[in-house]
Design an enzyme around this catalytic site. Structure first.
Site, PDB file in Angstrom:
ATOM      1  N   TYR A  87     -48.312  24.393 -18.462  1.00 59.54           N
ATOM      2  CA  TYR A  87     -49.447  23.491 -18.296  1.00 59.54           C
ATOM      3  C   TYR A  87     -50.383  23.549 -19.514  1.00 59.54           C
ATOM      4  CZ  TYR A  87     -53.701  21.324 -17.016  1.00 59.54           C
ATOM      5  OH  TYR A  87     -54.803  20.511 -17.060  1.00 59.54           O
ATOM      6  N   TYR A  90     -62.093  35.706 -11.862  1.00 60.63           N
ATOM      7  CA  TYR A  90     -60.742  35.737 -12.447  1.00 60.63           C
ATOM      8  C   TYR A  90     -60.818  36.174 -13.922  1.00 60.63           C
ATOM      9  CZ  TYR A  90     -59.819  32.957  -8.296  1.00 60.63           C
ATOM     10  OH  TYR A  90     -59.758  32.498  -7.010  1.00 60.63           O
ATOM     11  N   ASP A 117     -51.375  18.951 -13.037  1.00 59.16           N
ATOM     12  CA  ASP A 117     -52.272  19.871 -12.337  1.00 59.16           C
ATOM     13  C   ASP A 117     -52.370  19.383 -10.889  1.00 59.16           C
ATOM     14  OD1 ASP A 117     -53.887  17.654 -12.371  1.00 59.16           O
ATOM     15  OD2 ASP A 117     -55.596  18.620 -13.323  1.00 59.16           O
ATOM     16  N   GLN A 165     -59.046  27.197 -11.779  1.00 52.34           N
ATOM     17  CA  GLN A 165     -59.723  27.778 -10.618  1.00 52.34           C
ATOM     18  C   GLN A 165     -61.248  27.637 -10.633  1.00 52.34           C
ATOM     19  OE1 GLN A 165     -57.514  30.840 -11.835  1.00 52.34           O
ATOM     20  NE2 GLN A 165     -56.192  31.034 -10.074  1.00 52.34           N
ATOM     21  N   GLU A 185     -59.618  24.432 -20.970  1.00 52.59           N
ATOM     22  CA  GLU A 185     -58.493  24.474 -20.029  1.00 52.59           C
ATOM     23  C   GLU A 185     -58.466  25.785 -19.253  1.00 52.59           C
ATOM     24  OE1 GLU A 185     -56.486  22.199 -19.014  1.00 52.59           O
ATOM     25  OE2 GLU A 185     -57.253  20.683 -20.389  1.00 52.59           O
ATOM     26  N   TRP A 209     -65.127  18.468 -23.954  1.00 53.90           N
ATOM     27  CA  TRP A 209     -63.783  18.750 -24.469  1.00 53.90           C
ATOM     28  C   TRP A 209     -63.009  17.465 -24.750  1.00 53.90           C
ATOM     29  CZ3 TRP A 209     -65.773  20.916 -19.969  1.00 53.90           C
ATOM     30  CH2 TRP A 209     -65.476  20.247 -18.783  1.00 53.90           C
ATOM     31  N   ARG A 210     -63.560  16.336 -24.314  1.00 54.27           N
ATOM     32  CA  ARG A 210     -62.907  15.071 -24.662  1.00 54.27           C
ATOM     33  C   ARG A 210     -63.453  14.508 -25.969  1.00 54.27           C
ATOM     34  NH1 ARG A 210     -62.692  12.256 -18.692  1.00 54.27           N
ATOM     35  NH2 ARG A 210     -60.956  13.526 -17.917  1.00 54.27           N
TER      36      ARG A 210
END
Ligand code: SF4
Length: 341
Positions: free
Chosen positions: A132, A94, A150, A52, A47, A34-35
């Site tokens: 965030y 989740y 975070d 979690q 993200e 993701w970078r």
């Protein structure tokens, strides 16, 4: 060893702090997928997945790559049905996160013609996007100024400023956000925020930090880093027991329950029963798992083979073992089922 307190003041020297942090990151920053992208969709997926869930799990077990292969863009995700969505997320837990991610994709497509907004207020209007996530999109996708805190960043800031007050009440949170905003690098938001997070994952890790090799040690006021950050609340762990039934039919299929309206809605699992119904059945397996603040003891009872005329309850179905890999199963149940099969 007690370090001398920083005399210059971090805020006065913030330009030098930002440069030191950016230089260290250019040399030592990790190469996460993701970078390597500026695509807001791919960054949003990372993200949400990393909320979690540890980076090691997301990357090491291939979740991020598989998810983007299954849903490579907003359109694919917006059109995903529940079964394929939950299957791609299986094991991350989740599940509300991934449903909300689909809602975000749908909103960007329908309300914003498929283009992510860059303005903070517009980002915050998207379902599932809080301060965030909005900040992460602004910084990492668009390289725009953002305030991004975070758990790692909060710990780093509490230590840098030697902040002994709790960081999890309103006053503490406000103070941490003020410092985050004051230190944020307006010229290189992408690098600054990634670097601060990485500092919290590496040198300024929880417990005993590695101050001796820290790239911003000379800016740090902390005299008791290992005991920071302070927290006021400890969420008590609640122990619960789940009793599940292991029942096969004459064709060796397994009875499963399709959860609806509960926290695992859309996922498959072994049917659970009240203890009074199955207490007399032998225990096949006992295992423990944690979810949010619950420590769950999962006990599976052997129901043997269902006789002729066995009636399925609502949302129950027989499933052959060969079908299980394609079903979205709740992770603790998949582990037990695979072991027992
Ligand atoms: Fe300060 Fe040590 Fe954390 Fe560096 S690693 S920011 S020196 S507490």
């Amino acid at each position: 060893m007690v370090k001398p307190r920083c005399t210059t003041g971090l805020l006065d020297g913030r330009a030098r702090f930002r440069t030191a942090l950016a230089r260290w990151f250019a040399k030592s920053g990790k190469d996460y997928p993701w970078r390597r992208t500026h695509d807001p969709y791919a960054i949003l997926v990372s993200e949400v997945m990393l909320q979690q869930t540890q980076i090691a799990t997301v990357l090491g077990k291939g979740y991020y790559t598989r998810f983007l292969a299954a849903f490579p863009d907003l359109r694919a995700l917006a059109a995903a049905d529940d079964a394929s969505l939950l299957k791609a997320w299986e094991g991350l837990g989740y599940y509300r996160r991934v449903r909300m991610l689909r809602e975000t994709a749908r909103a960007v497509l329908t309300d914003n013609r498929g283009v992510f907004p860059q303005d903070l207020e517009d980002l915050l209007k998207l379902p599932g996007v809080g301060p965030y996530t909005a900040g992460a999109l602004r910084a990492f996708a668009f390289n725009l100024p953002a305030v991004l805190v975070d758990g790692n960043v909060a710990r780093v800031l509490a230590r840098l400023f030697d902040f002994a007050a709790p960081i999890d009440d309103a006053a503490g949170l406000r103070q941490i956000h003020e410092w985050a905003e004051a230190l944020a690098d307006p010229k290189r938001p992408r690098i600054h925020h990634a670097a601060l997070m990485e500092l919290g994952q590496t040198h300024c890790r929880p417990g005993e930090p590695d101050c001796a090799c820290c790239p911003v040690e000379r800016f740090c006021s902390s005299t008791r880093a290992a005991s920071l950050p302070a927290k006021s609340r400890k969420t008590p762990v609640t122990k619960v027991t789940e009793h599940a039934l292991w029942l096969r039919d004459a064709r060796d299929r397994l009875l499963l329950h399709h959860e609806r309206g509960q926290r695992r809605t859309g996922l498959w699992q072994l049917p659970t029963r009240d203890l009074t119904e199955i207490a007399r059945l032998p225990v096949l397996s006992e295992s423990l798992y944690s979810i949010t603040r619950y420590r769950v003891s999962l006990i599976v009872h052997d129901g043997g083979t269902a006789g002729r005329g066995f009636r399925l309850a609502v949302d129950e179905a027989w499933r052959a073992p060969s079908e299980l890999p394609d079903l979205a199963l709740a992770a603790p149940f998949r582990r037990v089922i695979e072991r027992l099969l």
